[in-house]
Scaffold this motif. Structure first.
Motif, PDB file in Angstrom:
ATOM      1  N   LEU A 272       0.704  -1.142  -0.025  1.00 26.54           N
ATOM      2  CA  LEU A 272      -0.052  -0.038  -0.091  1.00 26.54           C
ATOM      3  C   LEU A 272       0.826   1.220   0.009  1.00 26.54           C
ATOM      4  CD1 LEU A 272      -2.960   1.312   0.190  1.00 26.54           C
ATOM      5  CD2 LEU A 272      -2.895   1.222   2.542  1.00 26.54           C
ATOM      6  N   ALA A 273       2.105   1.367   0.710  1.00 28.94           N
ATOM      7  CA  ALA A 273       2.902   2.668   0.676  1.00 28.94           C
ATOM      8  C   ALA A 273       3.274   2.470  -0.663  1.00 28.94           C
ATOM      9  CB  ALA A 273       3.977   2.306   1.712  1.00 28.94           C
ATOM     10  N   HIS A 274       3.847   1.586  -1.187  1.00 28.83           N
ATOM     11  CA  HIS A 274       4.196   1.629  -2.527  1.00 28.83           C
ATOM     12  C   HIS A 274       3.238   2.186  -3.688  1.00 28.83           C
ATOM     13  CE1 HIS A 274       6.814   0.821  -6.148  1.00 28.83           C
ATOM     14  NE2 HIS A 274       5.832   0.182  -6.782  1.00 28.83           N
ATOM     15  N   ARG A 275       2.093   1.869  -3.479  1.00 27.43           N
ATOM     16  CA  ARG A 275       1.056   2.307  -4.262  1.00 27.43           C
ATOM     17  C   ARG A 275       0.843   3.780  -4.130  1.00 27.43           C
ATOM     18  NH1 ARG A 275      -5.091   0.311  -3.906  1.00 27.43           N
ATOM     19  NH2 ARG A 275      -6.235   2.104  -4.734  1.00 27.43           N
ATOM     20  N   LEU A 276       0.886   4.257  -2.903  1.00 25.33           N
ATOM     21  CA  LEU A 276       0.498   5.684  -2.680  1.00 25.33           C
ATOM     22  C   LEU A 276       1.724   6.508  -2.814  1.00 25.33           C
ATOM     23  CD1 LEU A 276      -1.997   5.271   0.382  1.00 25.33           C
ATOM     24  CD2 LEU A 276      -2.467   5.773  -1.942  1.00 25.33           C
ATOM     25  N   GLU A 277       2.995   6.046  -2.781  1.00 27.26           N
ATOM     26  CA  GLU A 277       4.181   6.582  -2.776  1.00 27.26           C
ATOM     27  C   GLU A 277       4.265   7.383  -1.602  1.00 27.26           C
ATOM     28  OE1 GLU A 277       4.363   8.862  -6.529  1.00 27.26           O
ATOM     29  OE2 GLU A 277       4.603   7.249  -7.672  1.00 27.26           O
ATOM     30  N   VAL A 278       4.027   6.612  -0.498  1.00 29.52           N
ATOM     31  CA  VAL A 278       4.383   7.191   0.952  1.00 29.52           C
ATOM     32  C   VAL A 278       5.059   5.946   1.461  1.00 29.52           C
ATOM     33  CG1 VAL A 278       2.402   8.520   1.042  1.00 29.52           C
ATOM     34  CG2 VAL A 278       2.204   6.168   1.987  1.00 29.52           C
ATOM     35  N   THR A 279       5.602   6.393   2.786  1.00 26.50           N
ATOM     36  CA  THR A 279       6.388   5.547   3.760  1.00 26.50           C
ATOM     37  C   THR A 279       5.381   4.621   4.628  1.00 26.50           C
ATOM     38  OG1 THR A 279       6.706   7.021   5.735  1.00 26.50           O
ATOM     39  CG2 THR A 279       8.217   7.153   3.634  1.00 26.50           C
ATOM     40  N   PRO A 280       5.961   3.254   4.955  1.00 20.93           N
ATOM     41  CA  PRO A 280       5.073   2.601   5.782  1.00 20.93           C
ATOM     42  C   PRO A 280       4.851   3.381   7.172  1.00 20.93           C
ATOM     43  CG  PRO A 280       6.953   1.416   4.701  1.00 20.93           C
ATOM     44  CD  PRO A 280       7.045   2.684   4.426  1.00 20.93           C
ATOM     45  N   ALA A 281       6.042   4.075   7.596  1.00 25.68           N
ATOM     46  CA  ALA A 281       5.609   4.845   8.733  1.00 25.68           C
ATOM     47  C   ALA A 281       4.495   5.858   8.602  1.00 25.68           C
ATOM     48  CB  ALA A 281       6.928   5.777   8.874  1.00 25.68           C
ATOM     49  N   THR A 282       4.315   6.644   7.337  1.00 26.01           N
ATOM     50  CA  THR A 282       3.097   7.460   7.300  1.00 26.01           C
ATOM     51  C   THR A 282       1.959   6.522   7.396  1.00 26.01           C
ATOM     52  OG1 THR A 282       4.396   8.899   5.739  1.00 26.01           O
ATOM     53  CG2 THR A 282       1.895   8.933   5.391  1.00 26.01           C
ATOM     54  N   LEU A 283       1.747   5.405   7.137  1.00 22.51           N
ATOM     55  CA  LEU A 283       0.653   4.492   7.182  1.00 22.51           C
ATOM     56  C   LEU A 283       0.397   4.471   8.422  1.00 22.51           C
ATOM     57  CD1 LEU A 283       0.797   2.342   3.991  1.00 22.51           C
ATOM     58  CD2 LEU A 283      -0.481   4.380   4.281  1.00 22.51           C
ATOM     59  N   ARG A 284       1.158   4.061   9.348  1.00 24.70           N
ATOM     60  CA  ARG A 284       1.229   3.743  10.630  1.00 24.70           C
ATOM     61  C   ARG A 284       0.604   4.848  11.549  1.00 24.70           C
ATOM     62  NH1 ARG A 284       5.955   0.176   9.464  1.00 24.70           N
ATOM     63  NH2 ARG A 284       7.421   1.786  10.085  1.00 24.70           N
ATOM     64  N   ALA A 285       1.159   6.016  10.891  1.00 26.12           N
ATOM     65  CA  ALA A 285       0.837   7.382  11.658  1.00 26.12           C
ATOM     66  C   ALA A 285      -0.527   7.435  11.304  1.00 26.12           C
ATOM     67  CB  ALA A 285       1.476   8.565  11.115  1.00 26.12           C
ATOM     68  N   TRP A 286      -1.012   6.945  10.085  1.00 23.26           N
ATOM     69  CA  TRP A 286      -2.466   7.362   9.750  1.00 23.26           C
ATOM     70  C   TRP A 286      -3.398   6.537  10.762  1.00 23.26           C
ATOM     71  CZ3 TRP A 286      -2.592   7.496   3.741  1.00 23.26           C
ATOM     72  CH2 TRP A 286      -2.151   8.836   3.299  1.00 23.26           C
ATOM     73  N   GLU A 287      -2.862   5.260  10.799  1.00 21.36           N
ATOM     74  CA  GLU A 287      -3.538   4.453  11.811  1.00 21.36           C
ATOM     75  C   GLU A 287      -3.718   4.737  13.045  1.00 21.36           C
ATOM     76  OE1 GLU A 287      -3.206  -0.313  13.314  1.00 21.36           O
ATOM     77  OE2 GLU A 287      -2.219   0.403  11.554  1.00 21.36           O
ATOM     78  N   GLN A 288      -2.713   5.485  13.676  1.00 22.54           N
ATOM     79  CA  GLN A 288      -2.726   6.028  15.023  1.00 22.54           C
ATOM     80  C   GLN A 288      -3.536   7.175  14.951  1.00 22.54           C
ATOM     81  OE1 GLN A 288       0.915   7.381  16.320  1.00 22.54           O
ATOM     82  NE2 GLN A 288       0.433   7.354  18.559  1.00 22.54           N
ATOM     83  N   ALA A 289      -3.910   7.869  14.101  1.00 19.85           N
ATOM     84  CA  ALA A 289      -4.687   8.964  13.960  1.00 19.85           C
ATOM     85  C   ALA A 289      -6.046   8.539  13.963  1.00 19.85           C
ATOM     86  CB  ALA A 289      -4.517   9.929  12.879  1.00 19.85           C
ATOM     87  N   GLY A 290      -6.578   7.030  13.508  1.00 20.59           N
ATOM     88  CA  GLY A 290      -7.754   6.572  13.351  1.00 20.59           C
ATOM     89  C   GLY A 290      -8.196   6.881  11.773  1.00 20.59           C
ATOM     90  N   ILE A 291      -7.238   6.937  10.839  1.00 20.91           N
ATOM     91  CA  ILE A 291      -7.781   7.131   9.481  1.00 20.91           C
ATOM     92  C   ILE A 291      -7.798   5.966   9.014  1.00 20.91           C
ATOM     93  CG2 ILE A 291      -6.841   7.913   7.238  1.00 20.91           C
ATOM     94  CD1 ILE A 291      -5.532  10.425   8.991  1.00 20.91           C
ATOM     95  N   LEU A 292      -6.913   4.968   9.109  1.00 20.96           N
ATOM     96  CA  LEU A 292      -6.757   3.494   8.624  1.00 20.96           C
ATOM     97  C   LEU A 292      -7.149   2.524  10.044  1.00 20.96           C
ATOM     98  CD1 LEU A 292      -3.912   3.606   6.225  1.00 20.96           C
ATOM     99  CD2 LEU A 292      -6.276   3.953   5.612  1.00 20.96           C
ATOM    100  N   THR A 293      -7.995   1.613   9.468  1.00 21.97           N
ATOM    101  CA  THR A 293      -8.198   0.452  10.628  1.00 21.97           C
ATOM    102  C   THR A 293      -7.957  -0.999  10.174  1.00 21.97           C
ATOM    103  OG1 THR A 293     -10.753   0.632   9.914  1.00 21.97           O
ATOM    104  CG2 THR A 293      -9.706   1.969  11.940  1.00 21.97           C
ATOM    105  N   PRO A 294      -6.848  -1.317   9.634  1.00 22.42           N
ATOM    106  CA  PRO A 294      -6.410  -2.401   9.028  1.00 22.42           C
ATOM    107  C   PRO A 294      -6.758  -3.508   9.942  1.00 22.42           C
ATOM    108  CG  PRO A 294      -4.562  -1.568   9.461  1.00 22.42           C
ATOM    109  CD  PRO A 294      -5.775  -0.371   9.795  1.00 22.42           C
TER     110      PRO A 294
END
Length: 244
Positions: free
Chosen positions: A128-150
């Motif tokens: 997913l990080a590769h698809r969005l061209e962001v880092t895995p750390a960014t996705l983890r930050a989004w999860e911590q903020a409640g944006i993503l709930t995998p």
């Protein structure tokens, strides 16, 4: 030019007399003359200055409105106009960003609707990080903020992003491009999940569009009131004639 009291200026805008005095102190109004007993004496020039400042606030914000008025009162029109130009440039950038986000959202919605096997469309955090061209750390930050709930793979404990997560990640990415903060994005996506669709996102974009339109109209109004103030400020004093 007839004299006015602080209360006269305050009454026109529903302000307190202390607010008017504070605006003068901060340089938003030109300095007032004083009577022998120390009372402030305002004129139509001060009234026009107050109208201009209050019109500039919704157009450019409190900080920029104050900077513009101080520059005008210091007779530095080029500085004032530069601040105004920056505000217009930012509004144009916001409009272009909104247009790009709307187009991308339509693509995301169409792509989500075209998936035939939603339950099997999952990605790892790296994919997913590769698809969005962001880092895995960014996705983890989004999860911590409640944006993503995998979900988590029960065997490995690794994150697995399903179809809904992919949609939310795409929309979060778009809203970040639009300048939204993480907590606001989390609130929007919570509404999307509650509604089971993208109506909440459409409402957010409509609200964004309405705010840009309102700001543009405020800029038109501010231009008129500021022009009236600068004209009055530099007008020669009126000649008073007295009847014989």
């Amino acid at each position: 030019m007839s004299n006015l009291r602080p209360a006269d200026l305050a009454r026109e805008h529903g302000l307190s007399t202390q607010a008017v005095r504070n605006y003068e102190r901060d340089g938003f109004l030109p300095p007032a003359e004083r009577t022998a007993s120390g009372y402030r004496v305002y004129t139509a020039v001060h009234a026009a200055a107050l109208r201009a400042y209050l019109a500039l606030v919704p157009a450019y914000g409190y900080a920029a409105a104050g900077q513009i008025m101080r520059a005008v009162n210091d007779d530095d029109l080029d500085k004032a106009l530069t601040i105004i130009d920056r505000g217009h440039a930012q509004l144009l950038r916001d409009r272009e960003t909104l247009r790009s986000v709307r187009g991308a959202v339509e693509h995301v919605i169409a792509e989500s609707g075209s998936r035939t096997d939603l339950s099997g469309d999952t990605r790892t955090i790296g994919e997913l990080a590769h698809r969005l061209e962001v880092t895995p750390a960014t996705l983890r930050a989004w999860e911590q903020a409640g944006i993503l709930t995998p979900d988590r793979d029960p065997a490995t404990g690794y994150r697995r992003y399903g179809a809904t997560d992919l949609r939310d990640a795409d929309l979060a990415h778009l809203l970040r491009r639009g300048g939204y903060l993480l907590d606001h994005i989390a609130a929007v996506l919570a509404q999307v999940r509650t509604a089971g669709g993208t109506d909440a996102l459409a409402a957010a974009l409509d609200d964004w569009q309405a705010r840009l339109t309102a700001q543009g109209l405020s800029m038109l109004d501010a231009a008129a009131t500021l022009s009236a103030y600068t004209t009055l400020r530099h007008a020669p004093p009126a000649n008073h004639t007295h009847p014989a």
